[in-house]
Structure formats: C-alpha cells, structure tokens
Design a protein around this motif. Sequence first.
Motif, PDB file in Angstrom:
ATOM      1  N   ARG A 473     -20.485   3.140 -46.192  1.00 11.40           N
ATOM      2  CA  ARG A 473     -21.932   3.326 -46.210  1.00 11.40           C
ATOM      3  C   ARG A 473     -22.250   4.723 -45.697  1.00 11.40           C
ATOM      4  N   GLU A 474     -23.520   5.042 -45.653  1.00 10.10           N
ATOM      5  CA  GLU A 474     -23.933   6.364 -45.223  1.00 10.10           C
ATOM      6  C   GLU A 474     -23.410   6.638 -43.819  1.00 10.10           C
ATOM      7  N   GLY A 475     -22.713   7.730 -43.656  1.00 15.68           N
ATOM      8  CA  GLY A 475     -22.145   8.076 -42.360  1.00 15.68           C
ATOM      9  C   GLY A 475     -20.778   7.497 -42.102  1.00 15.68           C
ATOM     10  N   GLY A 476     -20.297   6.577 -42.978  1.00 10.39           N
ATOM     11  CA  GLY A 476     -18.967   6.016 -42.828  1.00 10.39           C
ATOM     12  C   GLY A 476     -18.937   4.774 -41.953  1.00 10.39           C
ATOM     13  N   VAL A 477     -17.858   4.004 -42.098  1.00  9.43           N
ATOM     14  CA  VAL A 477     -17.650   2.784 -41.320  1.00  9.43           C
ATOM     15  C   VAL A 477     -16.501   3.046 -40.351  1.00  9.43           C
ATOM     16  N   PRO A 478     -16.757   3.071 -39.052  1.00  8.90           N
ATOM     17  CA  PRO A 478     -15.652   3.261 -38.097  1.00  8.90           C
ATOM     18  C   PRO A 478     -14.769   2.015 -38.055  1.00  8.90           C
ATOM     19  N   ALA A 742     -35.632  17.297 -43.054  1.00 13.18           N
ATOM     20  CA  ALA A 742     -34.658  17.462 -44.148  1.00 13.18           C
ATOM     21  C   ALA A 742     -33.364  17.957 -43.523  1.00 13.18           C
ATOM     22  N   ASP A 743     -32.468  17.026 -43.215  1.00 12.48           N
ATOM     23  CA  ASP A 743     -31.271  17.404 -42.469  1.00 12.48           C
ATOM     24  C   ASP A 743     -30.237  18.017 -43.404  1.00 12.48           C
ATOM     25  N   VAL A 744     -29.608  19.056 -42.901  1.00 13.11           N
ATOM     26  CA  VAL A 744     -28.536  19.750 -43.612  1.00 13.11           C
ATOM     27  C   VAL A 744     -27.185  19.374 -43.001  1.00 13.11           C
ATOM     28  N   LEU A 745     -27.181  19.155 -41.716  1.00 15.41           N
ATOM     29  CA  LEU A 745     -25.970  18.725 -41.021  1.00 15.41           C
ATOM     30  C   LEU A 745     -26.137  17.275 -40.566  1.00 15.41           C
ATOM     31  N   ASP A 746     -25.061  16.500 -40.676  1.00 17.23           N
ATOM     32  CA  ASP A 746     -25.035  15.135 -40.162  1.00 17.23           C
ATOM     33  C   ASP A 746     -23.605  14.819 -39.737  1.00 17.23           C
ATOM     34  N   PRO A 747     -23.326  13.626 -39.181  1.00 19.64           N
ATOM     35  CA  PRO A 747     -21.969  13.352 -38.675  1.00 19.64           C
ATOM     36  C   PRO A 747     -20.862  13.388 -39.723  1.00 19.64           C
ATOM     37  N   SER A 748     -21.199  13.404 -41.006  1.00 12.53           N
ATOM     38  CA  SER A 748     -20.153  13.404 -42.028  1.00 12.53           C
ATOM     39  C   SER A 748     -19.665  14.794 -42.393  1.00 12.53           C
ATOM     40  N   ALA A 771     -30.611  13.207 -32.425  1.00 15.98           N
ATOM     41  CA  ALA A 771     -29.361  12.444 -32.366  1.00 15.98           C
ATOM     42  C   ALA A 771     -29.237  11.582 -33.615  1.00 15.98           C
ATOM     43  N   ALA A 772     -28.011  11.459 -34.101  1.00 22.87           N
ATOM     44  CA  ALA A 772     -27.776  10.727 -35.367  1.00 22.87           C
ATOM     45  C   ALA A 772     -27.745   9.237 -35.098  1.00 22.87           C
ATOM     46  N   GLU A 773     -28.944   8.710 -34.701  1.00 19.51           N
ATOM     47  CA  GLU A 773     -29.034   7.291 -34.405  1.00 19.51           C
ATOM     48  C   GLU A 773     -29.753   6.528 -35.497  1.00 19.51           C
ATOM     49  N   ASP A 774     -30.392   7.255 -36.403  1.00 21.33           N
ATOM     50  CA  ASP A 774     -31.154   6.647 -37.490  1.00 21.33           C
ATOM     51  C   ASP A 774     -30.799   7.379 -38.769  1.00 21.33           C
ATOM     52  N   GLU A 775     -30.387   6.643 -39.784  1.00 17.62           N
ATOM     53  CA  GLU A 775     -29.971   7.277 -41.031  1.00 17.62           C
ATOM     54  C   GLU A 775     -31.111   7.406 -42.029  1.00 17.62           C
ATOM     55  N   GLY A 776     -32.229   6.748 -41.769  1.00 17.08           N
ATOM     56  CA  GLY A 776     -33.324   6.768 -42.729  1.00 17.08           C
ATOM     57  C   GLY A 776     -34.185   8.014 -42.610  1.00 17.08           C
ATOM     58  N   GLU A 777     -35.312   7.990 -43.327  1.00 12.50           N
ATOM     59  CA  GLU A 777     -36.241   9.112 -43.266  1.00 12.50           C
ATOM     60  C   GLU A 777     -36.926   9.149 -41.903  1.00 12.50           C
ATOM     61  N   VAL A 778     -37.095  10.349 -41.377  1.00 11.46           N
ATOM     62  CA  VAL A 778     -37.722  10.546 -40.068  1.00 11.46           C
ATOM     63  C   VAL A 778     -38.762  11.645 -40.211  1.00 11.46           C
ATOM     64  N   ALA A 779     -39.945  11.375 -39.708  1.00  9.38           N
ATOM     65  CA  ALA A 779     -41.014  12.375 -39.776  1.00  9.38           C
ATOM     66  C   ALA A 779     -40.687  13.555 -38.882  1.00  9.38           C
TER      67      ALA A 779
END
Length: 843
Positions: A473-478, A742-748, A771-779
């Motif tokens: 899934r988005e960000g990977g499954v540990p 509009a994020d350009v960098l994320d944990p992946s 912090a990368a705690e929410d993968e959805g859209e953020v205002a």
Amino acid sequence: MPVYELSVDGALVREAEKVVSLAGREYPTLVMRWESRIFDQPWLTTLVLDYVIALPPLMVGQATFNEVRIAAFTGRAGTKFMYFGTEMSASVPRIAPEMENAIAPAALYQEFRLDEQTCPIPYLKLIQVSPRIYGEGLQNYYSPPIKVERYDGVASPDHVADFFPKIVANLDPVKGTTLVDPAQGFWTGARFLGATSIAILRQGRVVGMHRRTGKTDKDPIPPEVKRRDPRLDVRGDWVAVDVGAASTVVAVRGERGGAEFLRIGTDAPLRVSADNENPSEVAFEALARTTKAWRDRVILPLTRWGDVLVGHAARDMRLRPGEGARERAAASLPALSLLRERTERGEPFRLRGRSDPDTTESLKKPAPPIIDEEGIGAHDPFDPIELYAYYVGLHLNQRSRGLYTRYAIAMPTGWSPERRASVLVAFRRGLFRSLPAGLCEYHDLEGLQVVDAGPSAIAYAAQAFRMFGIQPREGGVPFCVIDAGASETGIAFGILRSAKAHEEAQGFERMVEYLEPAAIPWLGGERLLHRLAYRVYAENQGAMRERRIPFERPPEEGALDGAEELFAPSPDARANTWALKELLRPLLERGSGAPIEERIALRGLDGEEAQVPLSIDQGAIGGAIEGWLQDGVDVFRQHLGGAIARIGREPDPYQGLRILLGGRLGMNPRFAELLAGVLPPGVQVHRFKEPDKANLGAPTVKMAAALGALSLRFDRIGATLRAEKRDAFRYRVGRARHGQLADVLDPSVDYDAWREMGACLKPDVEVLFMAAEDEGEVAADDPRVRRAVCALGRGAVGQRLYIRAVAPARAEVSVGPPGGDPAAGAVCWTVNLESGAAEKTGG
C-alpha cells in the motif's frame, strides 16, 4: 504367443532368480544352461523345466552345434546314461554323464553335456527325438520319454533398457522403446548400464533367466540405440533447493503452471504434505565402494544404491528398529548442512560404513569455491553435501524428464558469505556431475547456473505475502520474518512496497526491500534437542560412565569433569547422540508432558551395546525449553527495536507491522505465545498452519521457502537489500498548491536523490512539511503542517526548485536548470525538519 518370452521387469527377474536357485525343486526337474551373445555381450542362459529339454536355435552360418549342459534331478541315485531311443541296448545312441556338476548340486543332480563330440545325433535332429534318462536299480527316471523343444526367446529393443538410474539411484530404468526411438534416443555423454539379467517366461510363467557375464560397469552402447544431443532436451524451468539442517526441499517450476516437488530416495506413496521434504541425510552401507566409485569417475560416478542411501531412504535406514540399529546410526550422517560448522572449527569427523566399519573416511575441508580448468578430480576431498547434490541432480536429470541447468539454492539466513559460497559450490559440483558429459565440459560451464537464492527468510516472505493476502500500500507494509528452523532462527526486517519506475521497467510490480538479516545461531530445533540430550546424559552420568558410553557435547554446554575420553568425536558417539535426541524429540515438539521411554540402548567404547536406564526430569526439561524460547524472544525484541526505527512510521512506528512466523520451531505454540507477549498493539502475527492428511496440495512451512524462491524468479516480485544505512525518512515535504500540501518527499523516497518541486517565483521560498502520520490529503493550513523559509536570493528566481532527503529529519533545497540536478555551485539551504530551522549550507 511364442513359447518363450523375455522380460526385464524387476519382479519377474527376482522370481527367475528363485527359479534358477533350484530351492525346493525335485523330480522331474531338468536344468539347461548354455552360453550365447546378446547385444554383442556374453550371456549365460539357465532354464528350469519339468519333463522338457529346451535347446537354443542354431545360429545358421556361425556354428553347427550349440553346447548345452543338462542337469536332471536324481535324488542321490546315480544315473548312468541319457538314451536316445526306446530300447536299452548297446546300439541305442547315448551320452555319458559328467562327473563334476557345474550348474546344480552334485549329490542331487546328474549332469550331461551336449556338444558336437559327445552327442550322437546332429543338432538339428535333436528336436525330433525323445530321450530317456535311466537310473540304477528298480527306479526308472524320466519315463515316459522326455520331450525336446526349441527355445525361441529373442531379445527385443525392450531389453536394451538403460539401468543406470536404477542401479545408482533406485529410479526407473530408461526403456528400450525410448533408446531406439529416433525422436528420443540416448543422450550423448550419458552413462549406459544395460540389463544384467533377463527373466525367461514360458506361456506366462517364469522358467529361467539370462545372466550377463563379465564386467557390468563399463557397458558398450548397443548399436540399436540412437544418439541424441542432450542440449535438445534442456528445459527452461528453475529448480529451487531450500537447504536445511533437518530437511531439504527441491521444487521445479516453469513460466506457466504450478511447482512440482521432488522426493529424494523414496518410492513410498505421499501420505502427508511433509513427505515432500527430503531429510538432509546420507547413510553408507559400504563406504569403501562408494568413495571408490565417487573418485573413479567425475561425470555420473557409479555409486550404487544400497551401498549409499540418500534422503528418505537414509533416514528410514537410521530409524528402522531392530537388530543393528546402532550400527546403522553410526553409518548415517543426519543434519548434513551442519557439517560445515565442524570443518570450520577444525573438529575431527570420521565417516563409517555399516558393512565395512573398519573402513573410515575423515571429513576434510571441502573443495574451494571454484571449478578450475582442470575440472573435478579424484584428489578433491570427499564431500557428503556434494554427494547429496549429485543425487538431487540424478532425480532431476532423467531421460523421462529432461535436463535442468538453472538452480537457485536458498540457505539459512545466518550463514556467513564464506559458508554460503562453500555450500553453493558443493551443489554446483554435485549437480554438474549428474549431467551427461555431452552437455558441458570442464572448461565450459556457462550453461549451468547454480546461484545463491539469498536468505531463506526472504524466500519464505515472498511466499507468505501471497498465502496471507498481504498487498503493498502507499508507503509500504513493514514486516518481520522469523524463520525458526532446525539449525538457527533467522530474522529479517523490511518493507513490502510497490515497484519504482526503474524496477517496473525490469518487470516488477512489488518489491521486498529488506534490511541486513540477522540470526540467533543457537535457537534451532536440532540444536536445542542436542542440548537437552546432553543434559539428560549429564544427569545420568553415573550410568553412562559405568558403561563407558561415548557422546557428543554441544558447543553451548560446559564439559563434564573427568570424562574427556567419552566425548572424543567418533561415529559411535554420533550415533548415541542422535539416539538420545530422537528419544527426547516429543518433549520439544509436543510439550514436556509427552510420554517417553526411560531406557535406551547405547553403544559403549568397547563396541558392545548396553541398555542404559534413564532418570528424566521432564519438569526440568520443560523449564529449559521455556527458558531458551524466552531468551530467543528477548534477543528478537532487541533486533526489533533497532529495525523499527528504520522501517516504522510516526506517530506509532509499530502500526501495521506484520510478523511472518516460519520455520519448524516457529510452529511451536509456546514460542508463538511468548512472541505475542512482547509485541505492542497494532502488530499482526501471521503463523503458518501445517496441512493435514486431507490437504496434500498445500505446502508446509519448509516447502513455502522453496516456493518463494521460485516466485522471486518467475513472478512480478523482487527482493533487494536496502542499501541505505540511515533510518527511514519520516516526513512529508513539499509546497502549498491549491490550498493543499503537495508533498514531493515522503518515506518512500531514496536518500540523496534530487526531486523537482516547481519553478522558483520569488527569492524567499516557503517549504511545507509534516510528520508522515497521514497519507491522505492535508490542507496547507492544517495545524500539523509546519513551515520553513529558505532565502535563495534573487538569482534563483526563474530557475527550477529541487529538494532531496539527506537524513531521517533533514532535507536540502537548491535551484538549477529544468530537467536535471541543481547547477554546480548553486545556492543550497538545509531544513531541520525536527526543529523547523533552515540555514544556508552552500552557494
């Protein structure tokens, strides 16, 4: 139907051997024997009939008479002559008896020799006569007259069978219909062993046999056999071999279709799915003959099945109850993969055969991890692992199956690179020796691929994701794999993620990205059993010392004072150790309440077997097992803390973590309970369920590792070692666009890789991050979103903005021309994502 038929069927040949042994035969038995040539080789033919003499057909143009010996049962009453007439008179043709018996017991049988000098009747006329054999006294043997008939059994292409697979590996012979077929034929460079005995049937009943004379290990190939280039039968399938201390799994799979599992050394029916696991074991009946044959020839050495047993047959020999159990155990080598540890420690280790115990072979450092231009020679150290690999190859590379040249060898996770290379070359050498010489030469091994399939924990993970329905899934499954097997417990952490663009170009959809694996070397089922056995030995050392019982001490346990001679390495010590381990095995597998015997037969230093009474504290054993499992869980928890910092995500790094529990020891319910007790909420444990008798198609946990190795070869899933040594990037970083982050960098993202984030429209650039705690859209105005300003200057306006991750909480911002990296010497700012501070660091 002809009067005589010939058969190479094993059951009929065995029946023929009983017939020609004459056991239990009496009057009116007649035995015929003659020599002839079949397949351009000398053969001896023996027939046993009642009231009938059979004569071989005359080879027209080659001879005028076939010499035949005839033996008649007389029951210790001497017989004078064989008469060829109805009256006993001096004028009736007759043959005098032979004074020595060549084909039957002299006291019970009287023999006659028919040849051109002694026989008064021409050979072609013999079938028209009815001879009698008259005895002394009042008895008249073989009256009425004996019938004479022509033996007309003719060898056919069916009897040109190649028995090399049968003699060497107890596999089906290659039938003559295959060998003489122009579309199939016999591989160039393969080794041929023809039939050595052929049963003779008369009207459906066995009446005798052909037996070949002379040497049987260097057969010329009969002219009827068609030759075939073995390269025409090379298959594109991959063979996965998962090497373990207790068992080794061999699975074959092509691009399409499911995997096939090969069972080594057995012809018994499949009762449960675990029967597909081959014991990692070799046993020697005749060690001297085996090692001589192994060294006499490089390609397809004639090691005879029965002199050596492999896999299921070796384990059955060791565990078979009854007389000679200790001798069989001393001639066995269980847990083959652990032999490398002994040679690495420089520990003396001797091999022994059951029938030739005085012949010993010392285990030496194996051949180096190369096969040079001189090939494999008789001077190379004898390596039981290489021998095991040879038998794996023999079961694969049969005329009925084709040839396999691509092998992936999965090995325990904690093995060092040196040991992996050593075992890999042993398999490469053994598999190479199973191929026909016409396929590859010593100097040309490019066609043979024997590759390291990586840690077995990763191979198991590839299959476990499919079995448990785990999708990226988005960000990977540990995930974490705990492969608790027979020799160790392997541990591997990683992330199951979707493939990146360059990986998709290589055909992958999913990637298993894993950290450097680790292992708990002492936490293995066979190792724990060895320690239990040693502790029971120590608890009963009085009885053991009295009977001078040798034993093997595990490296993890301390020595007993004053008993050094009892712990010297020897085959008897090895056999005693395994006997006690098998006795205690139920306590580890089924719990400390399992019933066990408290007496065992062990062999002393004097070679005599003794019954040793045992005092076994099952409570103490249960406590020891509990302690070891708890210690193993504590070590795992330490590894988990370090790994989760690199693969987890804020705010709860354990959220979504999947634990894949594999290995035979991993099936221990208490181990699973202890493991679950140290895991925080949100962690899901996937525990494999072994299939029962009603589900033969389902794989065992051991088989799953081999299936995973094949999946990594054929399916759209790949595995890669995480080269990045830094902890995972933990933030979402970008700019505001249409009121959203509009994020350009994320944990992946990969570290140090520049990513474009749009045009630079003003000297001061505002960077948004969270912090990368929410993968959805953020205002963009969400309270969790923070800001940092980078004063890039007026010279940056009009250029493209670039950003990259350089640490788990650090990013760099710079500018440059479109479609590339920042310009050399361009201004660069570094943002500390923990504190929010930004500072100029370049340009």
